[in-house]
Design a protein around this motif. Structure first.
Motif, PDB file in Angstrom:
ATOM      1  N   UNK B 226      34.441  37.031  52.948  1.00 51.67           N
ATOM      2  CA  UNK B 226      34.146  35.801  52.202  1.00 51.67           C
ATOM      3  C   UNK B 226      35.130  35.559  51.062  1.00 51.67           C
ATOM      4  N   UNK B 227      35.698  36.647  50.545  1.00 47.61           N
ATOM      5  CA  UNK B 227      36.658  36.514  49.446  1.00 47.61           C
ATOM      6  C   UNK B 227      37.897  37.334  49.785  1.00 47.61           C
ATOM      7  N   UNK B 228      39.070  36.807  49.393  1.00 46.21           N
ATOM      8  CA  UNK B 228      40.277  37.607  49.632  1.00 46.21           C
ATOM      9  C   UNK B 228      40.483  38.568  48.450  1.00 46.21           C
ATOM     10  N   UNK B 229      41.577  39.285  48.482  1.00 51.36           N
ATOM     11  CA  UNK B 229      41.816  40.313  47.462  1.00 51.36           C
ATOM     12  C   UNK B 229      41.884  39.719  46.053  1.00 51.36           C
ATOM     13  N   UNK B 230      42.240  38.434  45.962  1.00 47.48           N
ATOM     14  CA  UNK B 230      42.334  37.793  44.643  1.00 47.48           C
ATOM     15  C   UNK B 230      41.044  37.086  44.229  1.00 47.48           C
ATOM     16  N   UNK B 231      40.003  37.286  45.000  1.00 48.54           N
ATOM     17  CA  UNK B 231      38.722  36.660  44.667  1.00 48.54           C
ATOM     18  C   UNK B 231      38.624  35.200  45.106  1.00 48.54           C
TER      19      UNK B 231
END
Lengths: 280, 446
Positions: B226-231
């Motif tokens: 739902x979220x990538x590494x950067x939020x």
């Protein structure tokens, strides 16, 4: 075409036909519910619409009355509604008499306050009243519902009743006073008999309000056997499915007391509402 | 004289009725028990959500069973009718007034953070049968704890989502249950017979629309995070937008009924069961009503896994944490725990899950043939056990996750009625999720 015929056609076109349409619009949901209450679930979900059940099937009524606990809920609703209505009516007569006959400081402010309570949604009262009732050990008792109903219904019905008291000339009170009657005697023996239409109107409004009340009963009652009819009806609506035929049967049962009540008081109610509306 | 009699009668009536009405009820403090001694009589209160008559019978049976196994424990069971919103409103008022029950079965992350739930790690770790409980579900429930370690609900089951399809309709157009999205949209198109008021699909546009749409768009795109590494939220990725365009814009009102705009589950089920729609999306909880409506004729309908995503694999929504929670203010926690243990026993868990259409958390109960052999429950088992099916990391743990979904429902209707673009909808959705996630992360740091 003579004048009389024209008048009749106009009456039929502009009075009877619109009234008939309104009656049909009002009756269709009721008749639909009545028809649904006699259907089986497969009949209800059938791919072709069936306006009438194939046969009169009372299983849904038996189910809601025996298995779903409607017998208990019905009695609970009757007890709560009738008790509330008796108290509401008595309070409204006293309040209305005071507001109509006495002049005192803050009277107008009180009337505005009574009106103001009607503007606030019930949900606002729920949490504070829950805490108060908890401290009074009233949670999960029918008395909590009765008190809440009285609190909710009294302001509006007081104002309604006031218009009926206003319609009784003050000279009636004065004549009784000359004969030596005190205030309480005047209220009970002179005013109350004249307030029959107002009493009927308040009873009708109060009863319907109490009978249909859901939110308070749902929140304050914590034991299933003490549920009222509107809460019980919710149990027909499942998380993922609705038992519509049973829901319809429950709704028809729930309609019976108000229908009987209105059948008895109809003539007073119409007279009462019209007299209250023109004299104020 | 008469007046005095009347006043006296009135007063007596009021006092008598007051005594009668208050006497009728035992004003109970829902979670109150005066005892801590394990052998003393104890009353445990349990409020179950969304209870119908059928479910009430199960809970009545369970209350009796508790008393049989533990004669000193009385289970005061309240089946709360209505939907989850009603249940939550009732519970929230009771929590504020300090009359909330000992056990609840609607697990919510906000009640972890506000301290209503008891951390049951100690009870669970000392339980001899803890090995029987599905580890994945324990792990999933722990996601509601901001630290990721506390067990605030004892999982009793899991629930998978699926498509319900009219197999007889598909047979009539010589198609099989769609296993990929192009087939899905082709089937929807071919099944539609507007003249006869039959549609290939019923779209949930009313209450609960966001939840369904969310899991379907991820099932289409195949994105599992739902979220990538950067939020950054992935909900507005290009493939999700493409799906929303196809589903809400191109399909709605062309291959679906116009009134899908306001349909909740009850209306959707009616459309499917009364032959107005060929495919609907829901979970196995509705299986019982399907079987009843079709009178057990499995040639007419079946449950199916979602079509494979554009990436080639099947993606389902992560299993939602659910379970029994203990009130942290409960005065007799040992008795509460005993009731919970019994609820998770093989016998009770099997009975419960057969009724609710869920997969047992007790692994012994899950072996019951009902779950592997039933035409619909086996689909749920397949979803959970098939290694090729992926689950996404649905952020149920965000305290405002369900609020965001509710907020998006009006926007979904705007897209369906052409007042908003899919891109705009998903951008708004992404912004809301990112904000909730940042808020959650910042709370964790404190």
């Amino acid at each position: 075409m003579n004048y009389k015929t024209k008048k009749q056609i106009a009456k039929i076109s502009f009075v009877y036909i619109p009234l008939l349409i309104i009656v049909i619009i009002v009756l269709i949901p009721f008749l639909w519910a009545l028809s649904t209450s006699f259907k089986t679930l497969p009949e209800f979900t059938s791919e072709t619409i069936q306006y009438l059940p194939k046969k009169l099937n009372f299983d849904n009524y038996i189910f809601v009355w025996t298995k779903s606990g409607f017998a208990k809920y019905f009695v609970n609703s009757i007890v709560v509604s009738f008790s509330s209505v008796i108290i509401i009516s008595l309070l409204c007569i006293c309040n209305a008499y005071a507001l109509s006959r006495y002049s005192f400081k803050g009277k107008n402010a009180l009337i505005i306050m009574l009106l103001g309570t009607q503007m606030m949604p019930v949900i606002l009262y729920i949490v504070p009243m829950f805490s108060v009732f908890k401290n009074l050990s009233l949670i999960d008792t029918p008395l909590a519902l009765i008190i809440f109903n009285v609190l909710l219904q009294t302001p509006f019905n007081t104002l309604l009743m006031r218009s009926f008291v206003n319609a009784i000339p003050k000279e009636v009170d004065e004549a009784a006073m000359v004969d030596g009657a005190g205030k309480l005697t005047i209220l009970i023996k002179i005013i109350m008999p004249l307030l029959k239409p107002g009493f009927v109107a308040v009873t009708a409004f109060g009863f319907i309000g109490c009978w249909n009340e859901f939110l308070v009963a749902f929140t304050f009652i914590q034991t299933q056997k003490k549920f009222t009819i509107p809460v019980g009806l919710k149990s027909m609506i499942g998380e993922y499915s609705v038992n519509y035929p049973a829901l319809a049967a429950g709704s028809v049962i729930a309609l019976i007391p108000p229908v009987i009540l209105f059948a008895f008081i109809q003539k007073y109610l119409i007279a009462g509402l019209s007299s209250g509306s023109v004299k104020g | 004289m008469k007046l005095k009699k009347f006043s006296a009668l009135l007063l007596t009536t009021v006092i008598t009725s007051t005594a009668l009405f208050t006497g009728c009820g035992n004003t109970k403090n829902a979670s109150s028990n005066e005892t801590q001694n394990p052998n003393d009589p104890a009353t445990v209160t349990f409020w179950a959500a969304s209870v119908t008559q059928e479910r009430q019978e199960f809970f009545d049976w369970f209350a009796k069973y508790v008393h049989e196994v533990y004669p000193n424990i009385t289970l005061d069971m309240l089946g709360v009718p209505g939907n989850l919103t009603d249940y939550r409103q009732k519970l929230d008022v009771a929590i504020q007034a300090g009359t909330a029950p000992d056990i609840t079965n609607d697990f919510r992350p906000e009640l972890v953070t506000n301290g209503y739930y008891q951390n049951m790690n100690d009870y669970f770790n000392n339980w001899a049968d803890k090995g029987l409980i599905n580890e994945q579900l324990i792990k999933s429930n722990k996601t509601y704890d901001p630290n990721g370690t506390g067990l605030y609900a004892l999982p009793y089951s899991s629930q998978t989502w699926n498509m319900w399809v009219r197999t007889d309709w598909l047979n009539s157009i010589n198609m099989k249950v769609p296993t990929n999205w192009p087939d899905f949209f082709t089937a929807v198109q071919k099944l539609t017979d507007k003249k006869n008021d039959k549609y290939g699909l019923a779209i949930r546009g009313g209450g609960g629309s966001a939840n369904t749409l969310e899991m379907l768009m991820y099932a289409y795109s195949g994105v599992t995070n739902y979220f990538d590494a950067n939020g950054k939220s992935t909900i507005n990725n290009a493939k999700n937008v493409e799906f929303v365009q196809k589903y809400l814009v191109d399909t709605y009102n062309t291959y679906t009924s116009q009134d899908d705009l306001t349909k909740g589950w009850a209306e959707l089920a009616n459309a499917f069961q009364s032959g107005k729609a060929g495919i609907v999306v829901h979970n196995l909880g509705s299986a019982k009503s399907m079987v009843t409506a079709f009178q057990g004729d499995y040639s007419k309908f079946q449950a199916a896994v979602f079509p494979a995503s554009v990436q080639g694999y099947v993606v389902h929504a992560g299993l939602m944490p659910l379970g029994l929670s203990m009130n942290s203010q409960s005065k007799n926690k040992d008795a509460v725990w005993k009731v919970m243990q019994l609820y998770l026993s093989k016998e009770v868990n099997t009975k419960y899950c057969q009724l609710y259409g869920e997969i047992p958390a007790n692994t012994e109960a899950a072996k019951d043939s009902f779950f592997s052999d039933s035409p619909y429950m086996s689909v749920g088992v397949k979803i959970e056990t098939d290694k090729s099916i992926k689950f996404n990391d649905t952020p149920y743990y965000l305290p405002t996750y369900s609020n965001i979904q509710s907020d998006m429902e009006a926007n979904i209707q705007s897209v369906m009625s052409g007042k908003m673009t899919p891109q705009k909808l998903l951008d708004n959705w992404a912004a809301a999720l990112e904000e909730a996630n940042n808020e959650y992360r910042s709370q964790l740091k404190k």
